[in-house]
Design a protein around this motif. Sequence first.
Motif, mmCIF file in Angstrom:
data_model
loop_
_atom_site.group_PDB
_atom_site.id
_atom_site.type_symbol
_atom_site.label_atom_id
_atom_site.label_comp_id
_atom_site.label_asym_id
_atom_site.label_seq_id
_atom_site.Cartn_x
_atom_site.Cartn_y
_atom_site.Cartn_z
ATOM 1 N N GLY A 223 4.161 10.475 -3.619
ATOM 2 C CA GLY A 223 4.557 9.692 -2.547
ATOM 3 C C GLY A 223 4.082 9.881 -1.126
ATOM 4 N N ASP A 224 3.292 11.274 -0.997
ATOM 5 C CA ASP A 224 2.734 11.321 0.337
ATOM 6 C C ASP A 224 1.708 10.382 0.449
ATOM 7 O OD1 ASP A 224 4.227 13.547 0.752
ATOM 8 O OD2 ASP A 224 2.989 14.949 0.214
ATOM 9 N N SER A 225 1.440 9.992 1.606
ATOM 10 C CA SER A 225 0.454 9.071 2.016
ATOM 11 C C SER A 225 -1.147 9.613 1.926
ATOM 12 C CB SER A 225 0.414 8.553 3.604
ATOM 13 O OG SER A 225 -0.559 7.639 3.753
ATOM 14 N N PRO A 226 -2.036 8.888 1.189
ATOM 15 C CA PRO A 226 -3.279 9.445 1.036
ATOM 16 C C PRO A 226 -3.938 9.493 2.589
ATOM 17 C CG PRO A 226 -3.206 7.655 -0.187
ATOM 18 C CD PRO A 226 -1.526 7.760 0.561
ATOM 19 N N ARG A 227 -3.564 8.994 3.627
ATOM 20 C CA ARG A 227 -4.148 9.236 4.723
ATOM 21 C C ARG A 227 -3.761 10.546 5.300
ATOM 22 N NH1 ARG A 227 -1.928 4.542 8.075
ATOM 23 N NH2 ARG A 227 0.104 5.052 6.960
ATOM 24 N N HIS A 228 -2.835 11.230 4.813
ATOM 25 C CA HIS A 228 -2.361 12.761 5.135
ATOM 26 C C HIS A 228 -2.959 13.825 4.202
ATOM 27 C CE1 HIS A 228 1.325 10.892 7.684
ATOM 28 N NE2 HIS A 228 0.110 10.337 8.086
ATOM 29 N N VAL A 229 -3.590 13.370 3.213
ATOM 30 C CA VAL A 229 -4.078 14.478 2.411
ATOM 31 C C VAL A 229 -5.348 15.134 3.059
ATOM 32 C CG1 VAL A 229 -5.179 14.690 0.088
ATOM 33 C CG2 VAL A 229 -3.262 13.263 0.260
ATOM 34 N N ALA A 230 -5.664 16.445 3.099
ATOM 35 C CA ALA A 230 -6.561 17.186 3.498
ATOM 36 C C ALA A 230 -7.804 17.145 2.510
ATOM 37 C CB ALA A 230 -6.040 18.617 3.953
ATOM 38 N N TRP A 231 -8.592 16.214 2.659
ATOM 39 C CA TRP A 231 -9.429 16.006 1.472
ATOM 40 C C TRP A 231 -10.736 17.178 1.671
ATOM 41 C CZ3 TRP A 231 -7.883 13.188 -2.310
ATOM 42 C CH2 TRP A 231 -7.130 12.096 -1.837
ATOM 43 N N LYS A 232 -10.887 17.629 2.710
ATOM 44 C CA LYS A 232 -11.820 18.745 2.850
ATOM 45 C C LYS A 232 -11.110 19.907 2.228
ATOM 46 C CE LYS A 232 -14.160 16.863 6.801
ATOM 47 N NZ LYS A 232 -14.616 17.271 8.392
ATOM 48 N N ALA A 233 -10.212 20.267 2.620
ATOM 49 C CA ALA A 233 -9.422 21.600 1.970
ATOM 50 C C ALA A 233 -9.407 21.306 0.370
ATOM 51 C CB ALA A 233 -8.185 21.819 2.581
ATOM 52 N N ALA A 234 -9.067 20.206 0.005
ATOM 53 C CA ALA A 234 -8.971 19.927 -1.412
ATOM 54 C C ALA A 234 -10.183 20.109 -2.276
ATOM 55 C CB ALA A 234 -8.481 18.607 -1.755
ATOM 56 N N ALA A 235 -11.450 19.641 -1.623
ATOM 57 C CA ALA A 235 -12.687 19.761 -2.196
ATOM 58 C C ALA A 235 -13.290 21.418 -2.052
ATOM 59 C CB ALA A 235 -13.930 19.138 -1.211
ATOM 60 N N ARG A 236 -12.717 22.108 -0.995
ATOM 61 C CA ARG A 236 -12.982 23.560 -0.893
ATOM 62 C C ARG A 236 -11.988 24.472 -1.999
ATOM 63 N NH1 ARG A 236 -12.270 24.125 3.764
ATOM 64 N NH2 ARG A 236 -9.989 25.093 3.923
#
Length: 322
Positions: A223-236
């Motif tokens: 339910g968290d907004s995709p705009r608030h996801v830390a994509w760089k941290a997720a890729a790392r």
Amino acid sequence: MYTMLKNRFYDWLFQPRVSESGAIVLVQRRVYILPTQQGFVFALVLMTMIIGSINYTLGLGFVLAFLLAALGVNAMIYTFRNLAHLKVTRGRAQPVFAGSSAFFAVHIENAGRSGRHAIGLTQDRKQAIFVDVPAHATTPALLGIPAPRRGILRPGRLTLFTRYPLGLYYAWAYLELDLQCIVYPHPASPGLPLPAAATSSGAGAERGSGQEDFSGLRQYQAGDSPRHVAWKAAARDQVLLTKLFSGRAESELWLDWAQLPPQFNAEDRLSHLARWVLDAHASSLAYGLRLPGETVDMGTGDAQRERCLEALALFDADQARA
């Protein structure tokens, strides 16, 4: 009257089976076949031709009559084979709102070397859909069924049938698939205005619902907004994290059963609550739902919308009267 009596006779003759959750293979004992009205007319014409050929000793009349009889026998075999040994599995039905049609997916698999043509699927023998199933392929058939009321909709017994190739015979098989669809309450139109939303500074920052200063990361929640996801941290790190912000929090509101006018009955309340859920979701608000005996916690996003609408669909109105 004739159709109603025929359907009742068929239901008595072919007793319903228990719903089957797995794949159904249409072995020979599951496929029934009878002549159609055109088939009976065809047989009557053949008998007339044979009688006429006997009376007038017409050799060519015998040849034509027996040639057509052989055609009729072959048509019966091909009609039966067009349905036999198909494999049927249930698909998934997407939730719908009351008053619309629910579409149930039925997957028809043909493992044979020849294609199957004009395969029909129906629930009430009035409206049907037709599909062709190529050799070594699976074809989905989407059957629409009206959903007049909220709750769980089950289509019951379905009929898979064919009249291919000449329409002289009708072959069919009954399917007792474990199919169901969630039907949401019909949203009130026009609905009441949304209740006043409360803003919580401390709790909002703790939930990450503020929009100003970055304050940290937490584990991703549905339910968290995709705009608030830390994509760089997720890729790392290969872990989904959600950014937390401090400062002004988003508005939060409770959609409460008790907030609706007392003159509304249970179904009217559910319709207005469904409208509030859709309006709050469209406004990107954090909201929760309170029903008698059940509470959906505060949240945002598509997952929250589905949770609230499902709670409304499955709500027991007798519980509210008690």
